[in-house]
Design a protein around this motif. Structure first.
Motif, short mmCIF file in Angstrom:
data_model
loop_
_atom_site.label_atom_id
_atom_site.label_comp_id
_atom_site.label_asym_id
_atom_site.label_seq_id
_atom_site.Cartn_x
_atom_site.Cartn_y
_atom_site.Cartn_z
N ARG A 141 0.85 -1.19 0.00
CA ARG A 141 0.00 0.00 0.00
C ARG A 141 0.88 1.23 0.00
O ARG A 141 1.84 1.30 0.78
N PRO B 217 -7.33 -4.80 8.61
CA PRO B 217 -7.88 -3.52 9.08
C PRO B 217 -6.98 -2.84 10.11
O PRO B 217 -6.86 -1.61 10.12
N VAL C 64 -3.97 -1.18 8.36
CA VAL C 64 -4.37 0.05 7.67
C VAL C 64 -4.62 1.16 8.69
O VAL C 64 -4.20 2.31 8.51
N ASN D 262 -2.67 4.74 8.89
CA ASN D 262 -3.40 6.02 8.89
C ASN D 262 -3.04 6.87 10.10
O ASN D 262 -2.71 8.05 9.97
N PRO E 200 1.72 14.87 3.45
CA PRO E 200 0.75 13.95 2.88
C PRO E 200 1.43 12.71 2.30
O PRO E 200 2.57 12.77 1.85
N PHE F 213 -1.45 12.66 -4.70
CA PHE F 213 -1.92 12.61 -3.31
C PHE F 213 -2.52 11.20 -3.13
O PHE F 213 -3.40 10.80 -3.88
N LEU G 144 -4.52 9.74 -1.16
CA LEU G 144 -5.95 9.61 -0.95
C LEU G 144 -6.70 9.75 -2.27
O LEU G 144 -7.64 9.00 -2.56
N PHE H 177 -6.22 6.54 -4.15
CA PHE H 177 -7.04 5.43 -3.65
C PHE H 177 -8.49 5.56 -4.09
O PHE H 177 -9.12 4.60 -4.51
N SER I 123 -8.73 5.22 -8.04
CA SER I 123 -8.51 3.84 -8.51
C SER I 123 -9.63 2.93 -8.02
O SER I 123 -10.05 2.02 -8.73
N GLY I 124 -10.14 3.19 -6.82
CA GLY I 124 -11.24 2.40 -6.29
C GLY I 124 -12.49 2.53 -7.15
O GLY I 124 -13.16 1.55 -7.45
N GLU J 215 -12.01 0.73 -10.43
CA GLU J 215 -12.21 -0.71 -10.24
C GLU J 215 -13.69 -1.04 -10.14
O GLU J 215 -14.16 -2.01 -10.70
N ALA J 216 -14.42 -0.19 -9.40
CA ALA J 216 -15.85 -0.44 -9.24
C ALA J 216 -16.58 -0.39 -10.57
O ALA J 216 -17.59 -1.06 -10.76
N HIS K 216 -18.57 9.69 -9.43
CA HIS K 216 -19.32 9.61 -10.68
C HIS K 216 -18.52 8.97 -11.81
O HIS K 216 -19.00 8.89 -12.94
#
Lengths: 315, 448
Positions: free
Chosen positions: B121, B305, B308, B312, B320, B345, B347, B350, B353-354, B357-358, B439
């Motif tokens: 990560r 979890p 991660v 964080n 950052p 950045f 965040l 993530f 890219s998330g 993927e979705a 979106h």
């Protein structure tokens, strides 16, 4: 050196806010120390969990969290009732996602009808959460406030762009507002001042700091909440002394790690337990930072977090 | 303790020789005051001054290391109670428990999980660092054999847990080059274990039932010459264990209490029988303020979890997290797949890219180095603008991977599309994407 307990001095108290009405009304706030620091202060009202209900069947939920609600996803009233019995919800949070102009774009009138039906069929406090589109929420939440006159709802997110529109209705029809700001303590304070100037009493304001998911910015939320509680409790910042709500479940469950199946991510372990734990770990982090209400989804995650809260409170 | 940088400066040679690694004695003094430097780095300081300053210059919470080689766990060294005041520095280590009374197969499985569960990560590898080895059998020979096995089959930093001095001695002898943590000292075994820790230069855990007693034991050990201690305040209920973590941190930082100025070890494994709840107790200690967290066991669903969360919470709030600049294939993109460009950045990466993927639409995601700034901030700072992005796209090599010449930019910076088209030249077409990452799936599914 003899051991002496290092104490700090608190000068402020979090305001108390009562949500809903009747025997199932819920009071939050009243803390006199940092979150869960019960060795040096009081938390007269333990943090509460609100269970989510959606006004349209969810499309992108992973199987593990859809399963407990499969029979009720088409009916917000049945869904809310199921959250209360058997899942024991003390509050319901109705997410009006279908009003999103980028989605189903349902009208304010439709949304208000749904809100009213749900409110009329349950006896626990009802939180109404808009789509997050400030313009549309201005219309939707104003309409909800009006149609649900006297039902003591908690409505939000109210932002700088729509606070006048929604705030006026909230005062007139007797609701509590959720003041929402984008992970910024100064903006949070500013909005609380504006709401006060508008005439909303302090006993009717709770604050949404904006919640990031685990692995997706939760550290920003964590620190802004810690700063907020520090200013409220030790720096007499009166306009920050409001209870905090975290609308967290949707942030957790949209991440790929919460959704991934066994085949997609074998190293992430059992998908069901992983999703539950990602939600529950997020909840614990937010409790430590000062959340008074957590908006949660999975019944097992909720059960675990309830146990944690009671262990924190145990004498 | 409590000397200011200026007070320390007055005691230094004031020659600005630079041999300590910073340009001036004043800067060195400031670093000492902030706990960021060691007095030993100054070759010219007098013995007298040394004595005066060594107490004052030591960091309020002793930093120490367990393990050796690639996998050294550093703990302690913290200087704040709240991460926004500066940053938390040394992440707590996660330990999995093995016992010499466990069946062979169970031990094998745990070692396998310890070696196998690694996650990439933000260019980092997230992993557990420690194995706690417990002498439940009471047999020093069995214990020593298990210590040797763990040592040869893993790179773990080790915690050696026994109530028997013979077992601990055998374990330490078998693993001293790995610098294990010895668990634990109490009133009864203080002298012997202090001797063992000193002889083999290993850190030592102090356990007591309350902070007063803990502080007293630590003081005795410090007087005996031990420096690297780890504290175990004995409570195993959530409320009291949480309280003690806070009070120890405060005692060290606010009262400069030296005898509590050490990292702590916590045992969620002894606080519940439910692995899920154990993970939540561990989550509490990640944020509030453990140096080591011992889990009864872990699997992907409990460990991930927590790793991660740890990443964080221990992210430096002043810096950052950044992704490396480059081309990130999402899904299995081919020569017709869309190209999207965004900032580095982490965040932003993530979330974008998330969402890609979705959408289940394979894409090429170009991540540009904007020094960790988000899209709008980078644009406002003049780093994420037409000519800079154009130059980046041209040298990225993406043109060799696709047949088309179309790139999608974030909707929030729609204004730069003209500049970007100009920079890229007439072959290229710039398309404006949605303002919100959420979106993207709808946008990509529309066939863009």
């Amino acid at each position: 050196m003899p051991f002496e307990i290092p104490r700090i001095t608190y000068t402020g108290t979090i305001k108390k806010v009562t949500l809903g009405k009747g025997p199932k009304a819920v009071t939050i706030g009243g803390e006199t120390s940092y979150p869960l620091y019960l060795f040096e202060g009081e938390m007269p009202h333990p943090p509460r969990i609100a269970m989510e209900v959606y006004d349209a069947p969810p499309e992108d939920w992973p199987e593990t969290v859809l399963e407990p609600f499969r029979d009720v996803v088409h009916d917000p009233v049945a869904w809310a009732k199921k959250c209360i019995e058997p899942f024991g919800a003390e509050l319901i949070a109705l997410q009006l996602v279908s009003t999103d102009p980028n989605g189903l774009n349902r009208t304010a009138e439709e949304a208000a009808e749904t809100a009213k039906k749900v409110a009329a069929s349950i006896d626990v406090p009802l939180i109404i959460w808009g789509s997050g589109n400030a313009d549309k929420d201005g219309d939707v939440l104003r309409k909800v406030a009006e149609v649900c006159d006297g039902m003591n709802l908690i409505i939000g997110p109210i932002v700088e762009g729509n606070y006048k529109q929604v705030g006026a209705g909230a005062i007139g029809y007797g609701h509590t507002v959720i003041a929402s700001s984008p992970i910024d303590i100064n903006l949070a304070k500013q909005l609380n001042i504006l709401l006060g100037n508008l005439g909303i009493p302090d006993s009717r304001i709770i604050v949404d700091p904006t919640t990031g998911g685990l692995g997706y910015g939760i550290e920003y939320t964590y620190s802004v909440m810690e700063r907020d509680r520090m200013a409220a409790l030790t720096q007499q910042d009166e306009r920050l002394q409001f209870p905090i709500i975290c609308n967290m479940a949707k942030e957790v469950w949209k991440t790929k790690e919460a959704k991934a199946s066994d085949e997609e991510a074998p190293d992430l372990g059992n998908p069901q337990k992983r999703g539950v734990l990602m939600e529950a770990v997020t909840a614990v982090i937010l409790l430590l930072a000062g959340a008074d209400i957590l908006v949660m989804r999975h019944p097992e995650a909720i059960q675990l977090v309830r146990e944690m809260i009671s262990d924190f409170m145990a004498k | 303790m409590g000397l200011t940088g200026i007070q320390i400066f007055k005691l230094l040679p004031k020659t600005n020789c630079k041999e300590c690694g910073v340009p001036t004695c004043l800067a060195f003094a400031m670093n000492l005051a902030a706990g960021k430097a060691e007095l030993a780095s100054c070759p010219y300081v007098s013995e007298e001054t040394k004595a005066q300053l060594s107490e004052a210059s030591a960091p309020p919470i002793r930093p120490l290391a367990i393990g050796s080689g690639e996998n050294v766990l550093k703990i302690g060294g913290e200087t704040v109670q709240f991460r926004h005041e500066k940053t938390f520095v040394n992440k707590p280590g996660f330990a999995i428990l093995v016992s010499d009374a466990m069946p062979e197969a169970e031990i094998e499985n745990r070692l396998k999980r310890f070696n196998g569960l690694r996650y990439d990560r933000v260019g980092l590898t997230l992993r557990p660092e420690l194995i706690a080895i417990k002498n439940e059998s009471g047999d020093p020979v069995k214990f020593e054999a298990l210590v040797k096995k763990v040592k040869s089959e893993t790179d773990a930093a080790m915690i050696l847990m026994s109530e028997k001095i013979e077992a601990l001695t055998a374990g330490v002898k078998a693993s001293s080059d790995r610098v294990p943590l010895i668990y634990s000292v109490n009133e009864g075994n203080l002298e012997t274990l202090a001797g063992l820790a000193l002889e083999y230069k290993c850190p030592l855990t102090v356990k007591a039932d309350n902070l007063e007693a803990l502080s007293g034991l630590a003081e005795k050990l410090m007087a005996a010459g031990l420096k690297d201690l780890v504290l175990d305040p004995g409570y195993r209920t959530l409320r009291r264990a949480f309280e003690d973590q806070i009070l120890i941190r405060r005692a060290a930082l606010l009262h400069q209490n030296r005898s509590l100025g050490f990292p702590t070890i916590t045992f969620p494994c002894e606080m519940t029988n439910d692995p899920m709840k154990e993970a939540l107790i561990a989550a509490t200690f990640v944020a509030k303020y453990a140096g080591i967290i011992v889990l009864s066991d872990f699997r992907g669903e409990t460990l991930f979890p927590l790793l991660v969360e740890r990443l964080n919470i221990y992210t430096d709030p002043q810096r950052p997290m950044m992704m490396q600049e480059g081309i990130y294939p999402i899904g299995n993109p081919g020569e017709d797949s869309p190209i999207l460009v965004t900032v580095n950045f982490s965040l932003t990466y993530f979330i974008v890219s998330g969402e890609i993927e979705a959408s289940r639409v394979s894409c090429w995601l170009l991540v540009m180095d904007t020094e960790g700034l988000s899209v709008l901030t980078a644009w406002a700072a003049g780093k994420f603008v037409g000519d800079a992005i154009g130059t980046f796209i041209k040298k990225s090599g993406i043109a060799d991977k696709v047949k088309h010449r179309q790139v999608v930019i974030p909707g929030a910076v729609a204004v730069i599309s003209g500049d970007l088209e100009e920079e890229l030249g007439p072959d290229w077409k710039v398309q404006i994407g949605p303002r919100e990452a959420a979106h993207l799936p709808a946008f990509l599914k529309m066939g863009n």
